[in-house]
Design a protein around this motif. Structure first.
Motif, PDB file in Angstrom:
ATOM      1  N   ALA A  68       1.049  -1.333  -0.054  1.00  0.00           N
ATOM      2  CA  ALA A  68      -0.077   0.119  -0.065  1.00  0.00           C
ATOM      3  C   ALA A  68       0.645   1.631   0.081  1.00  0.00           C
ATOM      4  CB  ALA A  68      -1.031   0.123   1.394  1.00  0.00           C
ATOM      5  N   VAL A 113      -5.625  -0.997   1.829  1.00  0.00           N
ATOM      6  CA  VAL A 113      -4.657  -1.557   0.849  1.00  0.00           C
ATOM      7  C   VAL A 113      -4.697  -0.467  -0.801  1.00  0.00           C
ATOM      8  CG1 VAL A 113      -5.202  -3.387   1.741  1.00  0.00           C
ATOM      9  CG2 VAL A 113      -7.265  -2.577   0.126  1.00  0.00           C
ATOM     10  N   GLY A 114      -3.562  -1.264  -1.325  1.00  0.00           N
ATOM     11  CA  GLY A 114      -3.872  -0.309  -2.665  1.00  0.00           C
ATOM     12  C   GLY A 114      -3.114   1.221  -2.671  1.00  0.00           C
ATOM     13  N   ASN A 115      -2.883   2.197  -3.811  1.00  0.00           N
ATOM     14  CA  ASN A 115      -2.519   2.530  -4.117  1.00  0.00           C
ATOM     15  C   ASN A 115      -2.896   3.637  -5.533  1.00  0.00           C
ATOM     16  OD1 ASN A 115      -0.627   4.931  -5.119  1.00  0.00           O
ATOM     17  ND2 ASN A 115       1.013   3.582  -6.512  1.00  0.00           N
TER      18      ASN A 115
END
Length: 149
Positions: free
Chosen positions: A127, A140-142
């Motif tokens: 992340a 989570v994630g970008n």
């Protein structure tokens, strides 16, 4: 236990803390009791690490970072402390990053400067955290986004 191949310059290391090989801990760093600082870590001067903290291999804790008690930092987590880095140009003061009690940060996550990660929050592996994270949340994630409250 401080491994013979670690360069620990700080006298402020709590009892029961392990610092493994190829770590550098600068003189003014504060590290609490029962921590595990795995190999290939760097801890700068203006850093405070609470009790029962795990910092896995390949992590750099730059000036301005505070980890409260019971925090987990996964392997190769990247912290930053300057939003506009330039070679040989330093801010008057580095931004402060706070990781609150019980929070966990997954492997290879990137934490931008000036962020607060709330109590018992979970940051997913990889992340990119660009803003504060609420207590007890999963991001989570970008860029990192909350998926569970």
């Amino acid at each position: 236990m401080i491994h013979k191949l670690a360069d620990v310059q700080s006298l402020n290391i709590g009892k029961g803390t392990n610092v493994w090989q190829f770590c550098i801990v600068l003189p003014n760093a504060l590290i609490g009791d029962n921590c595990n600082i795995c190999s290939h870590c760097l801890i700068e001067n203006d850093v405070a690490v609470g009790n029962n903290v795990t910092v896995k291999s390949g992590v750099q804790l730059w000036d301005g970072i505070k980890l409260e008690n019971d925090v987990f930092i996964g392997p190769n987590v990247t912290f930053t402390n300057d939003k506009t880095p330039r070679s040989k140009q330093y801010p008057n003061e580095f931004l402060k990053t706070l990781v609150k009690q019980g929070a966990s940060i997954g492997a290879n996550a990137t934490i931008l400067p000036g962020i607060t990660i709330g109590e018992f929050a979970m940051i997913g592996a990889g992340a990119v955290v660009t803003k504060d994270v609420k207590a007890h949340s999963l991001v989570v994630g970008n860029p990192a986004k909350e998926v569970i409250k």
